[in-house]
Write a protein that holds these residues in place. Sequence first.
Motif, PDB file in Angstrom:
ATOM      1  N   LYS A 308     -11.148  11.913 -16.329  1.00  0.00           N
ATOM      2  CA  LYS A 308     -12.220  10.938 -16.590  1.00  0.00           C
ATOM      3  C   LYS A 308     -11.690   9.503 -16.506  1.00  0.00           C
ATOM      4  N   THR A 309     -10.437   9.321 -16.900  1.00  0.00           N
ATOM      5  CA  THR A 309      -9.840   7.982 -16.848  1.00  0.00           C
ATOM      6  C   THR A 309      -9.508   7.575 -15.410  1.00  0.00           C
ATOM      7  N   ILE A 310      -8.918   8.485 -14.654  1.00  0.00           N
ATOM      8  CA  ILE A 310      -8.497   8.175 -13.278  1.00  0.00           C
ATOM      9  C   ILE A 310      -9.707   7.978 -12.363  1.00  0.00           C
ATOM     10  N   PHE A 311     -10.610   8.938 -12.399  1.00  0.00           N
ATOM     11  CA  PHE A 311     -11.750   8.919 -11.475  1.00  0.00           C
ATOM     12  C   PHE A 311     -12.951   8.270 -12.159  1.00  0.00           C
ATOM     13  N   ASN A 312     -12.894   6.966 -12.295  1.00  0.00           N
ATOM     14  CA  ASN A 312     -13.981   6.227 -12.938  1.00  0.00           C
ATOM     15  C   ASN A 312     -14.872   5.572 -11.883  1.00  0.00           C
ATOM     16  N   LYS A 313     -15.869   4.856 -12.314  1.00  0.00           N
ATOM     17  CA  LYS A 313     -16.802   4.226 -11.368  1.00  0.00           C
ATOM     18  C   LYS A 313     -16.092   3.260 -10.442  1.00  0.00           C
ATOM     19  N   GLU A 314     -15.124   2.538 -10.984  1.00  0.00           N
ATOM     20  CA  GLU A 314     -14.398   1.566 -10.183  1.00  0.00           C
ATOM     21  C   GLU A 314     -13.660   2.250  -9.037  1.00  0.00           C
ATOM     22  N   TYR A 315     -13.142   3.458  -9.289  1.00  0.00           N
ATOM     23  CA  TYR A 315     -12.386   4.185  -8.278  1.00  0.00           C
ATOM     24  C   TYR A 315     -13.238   4.472  -7.042  1.00  0.00           C
ATOM     25  N   PHE A 316     -14.524   4.757  -7.256  1.00  0.00           N
ATOM     26  CA  PHE A 316     -15.401   5.126  -6.138  1.00  0.00           C
ATOM     27  C   PHE A 316     -16.215   3.943  -5.605  1.00  0.00           C
ATOM     28  N   LYS A 317     -15.952   2.771  -6.126  1.00  0.00           N
ATOM     29  CA  LYS A 317     -16.702   1.598  -5.688  1.00  0.00           C
ATOM     30  C   LYS A 317     -16.479   1.366  -4.200  1.00  0.00           C
ATOM     31  N   GLY A 318     -17.555   1.266  -3.463  1.00  0.00           N
ATOM     32  CA  GLY A 318     -17.456   1.034  -2.022  1.00  0.00           C
ATOM     33  C   GLY A 318     -17.314   2.296  -1.199  1.00  0.00           C
ATOM     34  N   SER A 319     -17.210   3.459  -1.859  1.00  0.00           N
ATOM     35  CA  SER A 319     -17.085   4.726  -1.105  1.00  0.00           C
ATOM     36  C   SER A 319     -18.445   5.118  -0.537  1.00  0.00           C
ATOM     37  N   ARG A 320     -18.518   5.117   0.770  1.00  0.00           N
ATOM     38  CA  ARG A 320     -19.777   5.471   1.424  1.00  0.00           C
ATOM     39  C   ARG A 320     -19.537   6.547   2.468  1.00  0.00           C
ATOM     40  N   LYS A 321     -20.473   7.440   2.536  1.00  0.00           N
ATOM     41  CA  LYS A 321     -20.369   8.526   3.503  1.00  0.00           C
ATOM     42  C   LYS A 321     -20.679   8.001   4.895  1.00  0.00           C
ATOM     43  N   LYS A 322     -19.840   8.369   5.875  1.00  0.00           N
ATOM     44  CA  LYS A 322     -20.044   7.945   7.261  1.00  0.00           C
ATOM     45  C   LYS A 322     -20.474   9.147   8.109  1.00  0.00           C
ATOM     46  N   LYS A 323     -21.121   8.880   9.208  1.00  0.00           N
ATOM     47  CA  LYS A 323     -21.581   9.951  10.090  1.00  0.00           C
ATOM     48  C   LYS A 323     -20.421  10.773  10.633  1.00  0.00           C
ATOM     49  N   SER A 324     -19.269  10.140  10.724  1.00  0.00           N
ATOM     50  CA  SER A 324     -18.100  10.822  11.281  1.00  0.00           C
ATOM     51  C   SER A 324     -17.398  11.736  10.264  1.00  0.00           C
ATOM     52  N   ASP A 325     -17.787  11.653   8.994  1.00  0.00           N
ATOM     53  CA  ASP A 325     -17.159  12.479   7.971  1.00  0.00           C
ATOM     54  C   ASP A 325     -17.499  13.951   8.202  1.00  0.00           C
ATOM     55  N   ASP A 326     -16.490  14.807   8.126  1.00  0.00           N
ATOM     56  CA  ASP A 326     -16.647  16.229   8.423  1.00  0.00           C
ATOM     57  C   ASP A 326     -17.440  16.921   7.308  1.00  0.00           C
ATOM     58  N   PRO A 327     -18.617  17.502   7.639  1.00  0.00           N
ATOM     59  CA  PRO A 327     -19.449  18.136   6.610  1.00  0.00           C
ATOM     60  C   PRO A 327     -19.129  19.619   6.399  1.00  0.00           C
ATOM     61  N   THR A 328     -18.048  20.092   7.004  1.00  0.00           N
ATOM     62  CA  THR A 328     -17.762  21.535   6.966  1.00  0.00           C
ATOM     63  C   THR A 328     -17.661  22.109   5.550  1.00  0.00           C
ATOM     64  N   PRO A 329     -16.911  21.495   4.619  1.00  0.00           N
ATOM     65  CA  PRO A 329     -16.688  22.175   3.326  1.00  0.00           C
ATOM     66  C   PRO A 329     -17.900  22.120   2.392  1.00  0.00           C
ATOM     67  N   ILE A 330     -18.208  23.250   1.832  1.00  0.00           N
ATOM     68  CA  ILE A 330     -19.152  23.340   0.720  1.00  0.00           C
ATOM     69  C   ILE A 330     -18.392  23.940  -0.454  1.00  0.00           C
ATOM     70  N   PHE A 331     -18.345  23.225  -1.554  1.00  0.00           N
ATOM     71  CA  PHE A 331     -17.669  23.724  -2.753  1.00  0.00           C
ATOM     72  C   PHE A 331     -18.719  24.191  -3.754  1.00  0.00           C
ATOM     73  N   VAL A 332     -18.660  25.456  -4.129  1.00  0.00           N
ATOM     74  CA  VAL A 332     -19.524  25.985  -5.183  1.00  0.00           C
ATOM     75  C   VAL A 332     -18.655  26.117  -6.428  1.00  0.00           C
ATOM     76  N   VAL A 333     -18.964  25.326  -7.455  1.00  0.00           N
ATOM     77  CA  VAL A 333     -18.110  25.232  -8.634  1.00  0.00           C
ATOM     78  C   VAL A 333     -18.917  25.567  -9.884  1.00  0.00           C
ATOM     79  N   GLY A 334     -18.216  25.631 -11.014  1.00  0.00           N
ATOM     80  CA  GLY A 334     -18.891  25.867 -12.281  1.00  0.00           C
ATOM     81  C   GLY A 334     -18.127  26.836 -13.149  1.00  0.00           C
ATOM     82  N   MET A 335     -18.799  27.369 -14.152  1.00  0.00           N
ATOM     83  CA  MET A 335     -18.212  28.429 -14.968  1.00  0.00           C
ATOM     84  C   MET A 335     -18.170  29.718 -14.160  1.00  0.00           C
ATOM     85  N   PRO A 336     -17.131  30.528 -14.318  1.00  0.00           N
ATOM     86  CA  PRO A 336     -17.190  31.872 -13.746  1.00  0.00           C
ATOM     87  C   PRO A 336     -18.404  32.612 -14.312  1.00  0.00           C
ATOM     88  N   ARG A 337     -18.982  33.489 -13.516  1.00  0.00           N
ATOM     89  CA  ARG A 337     -20.123  34.307 -13.931  1.00  0.00           C
ATOM     90  C   ARG A 337     -21.356  33.464 -14.253  1.00  0.00           C
TER      91      ARG A 337
END
Length: 562
Positions: A308-337
């Motif tokens: 939570k400390t490392i990945f704060n709002k400031e860390y992602f400031k200016g991060s924008r998705k570009k058309k050239s970004d590879d959309p291949t990975p889909i991560f399904v996360v959460g609690m097991p079961r």
Amino acid sequence: MIKKADSATGSGQILSIKDAFTKAKTLAESGQLAQAEKICNDIINANKKFHPAYHMLGRMAARVNKNKIAIDMLNKAISLDSSNAQYHCDFAEVLCNNANPKGGLIAIEHALKINPNVSHFHYIAGTALAALGNSKKAITAYNKAIELNPNNGLAYNNLGSIMENSGLQERAKHAYANAVKINANHPEAQNNLAAILLAEGDVENAKIHFEAAIKARPLFVEPHYNLSTIKNYEEDDAHITQLEAIARNSAALPADKRVKLCFALGKAYEDIGNYDAAFDLFEKGNTAHRRTFKFNEKRAIGITEQLKTIFNKEYFKGSRKKKSDDPTPIFVVGMPRSGSTLIEQILCSHDNVFGAGELDTMSKVINEKLDIFPNDYEKLSDDDIKEIGENYIRRIRLLEPDAKRIVDKMPANFHYAGIIAKALPGAHIINTERNPMDSCLSNYGRLFNQTMHFAYNLEELGRYYNRYQDLIKHWHSVLPKNRLIDVHYEKVVDDLENQAKRIIKFVGLEWDDKCLEFHKNKRTVHTASVAQVRKPIYKSSVERWKNFGDHLKPLKDIVAPE
């Protein structure tokens, strides 16, 4: 000469050493080990260099797990006759069975130098090599064993195990099937073949082979446990009677088998509505398993706060998705079961999506840059982070080069959502949500193959759930838009079509009607939900926790306080 008392007449009987040894061998083969041991010791007292007696004593000791005696006796036999290949082989086998595959390999190599044309020698070599992690040479050894003896079912079974661990499912199934064809009473092969069939969705044939494994060895707990996970029990089910009989005499079983038995019988009792007895068994199984490892919960809490400390709002400031970004990975996360296998199955029923299962790829590519994540993460350069993403894409592409999307369903990847968003800006993250009580109970009522240290104590499980929720809320507050969505299991159950369309739209694909027929997808599934995803949507798992009432109060006080 050996003087032996006649048990019937009490008179003395004089036997030559050769005749005495023949008598000992006959007794050993009929299971009369104490009598055979006595004769062998008499022989040794008469002739301390008669190595066959030491060899027999070693083999008999191994049969009853007196391993130190077995090693000592076989070593003595070899010292008296090092030219006997069988002595070296039996010594190798005992060493392999006692966690010394390196010594076993040295011993079996001696046997093979003396006689390279014995199938069983190559089988033992394969066992030692597999234990040492040399799969390639182990495969060669097992294949040689089969070449020399096409009816070597043990070699086929172990070959199948290596193939399966290498992801070669069809070749593994073929090897297991050959082992079963050679000997229908080979319990391990029957169980292993059943597990492959289950992963492929052939539930009915999997049941047949699990039952065959049980018939071959009624006290073999593994197929009992595996069968319990795919059965819906009724009160008069004969398998419950079998499980109860084993449980009454379980003291002689290894501790890990007693744990599996608890979960198997607990599942059966839950199915027939005996919830108090079911919970008692779940609690016993979890408590016993929890004693087998240490869990540094303080470290786990610290990691959450670091992220939570490392990945704060400031860390992602200016991060924008570009058309050239590879959309291949889909991560399904959460609690097991929490419904993650269901979501993956919906996704990969789409023609353009490949379901890769639970991959450890993300943790591996991160750990190639950092010894312990997230320590020293700030020291990574932009190029380092970019390389993490590139390495991940390259490795998952090897699994299915032509897929437009590849699903990684490792639940714990929610810890990596920050670095995923930075290193893989084209990736989509789907967080599967479920009623916290149902989600946690589903963990507590299941024994996992993976190491999930948080899952075997209700309080630790509840605190893990809360840390997970805390981190997901944090990701929602800091990640760029359209990188993460929540999908609720209960909403999918109530409204499959609209929820499935929402998921497919989120990952940037056109709708495919096959996503509604996910249960017909024959892809291989290796998670605990393997049987459930072969069925259409059902609601019986919703609010399951209420059946257990006050038993779950310690959990409810943590995750759902009133």
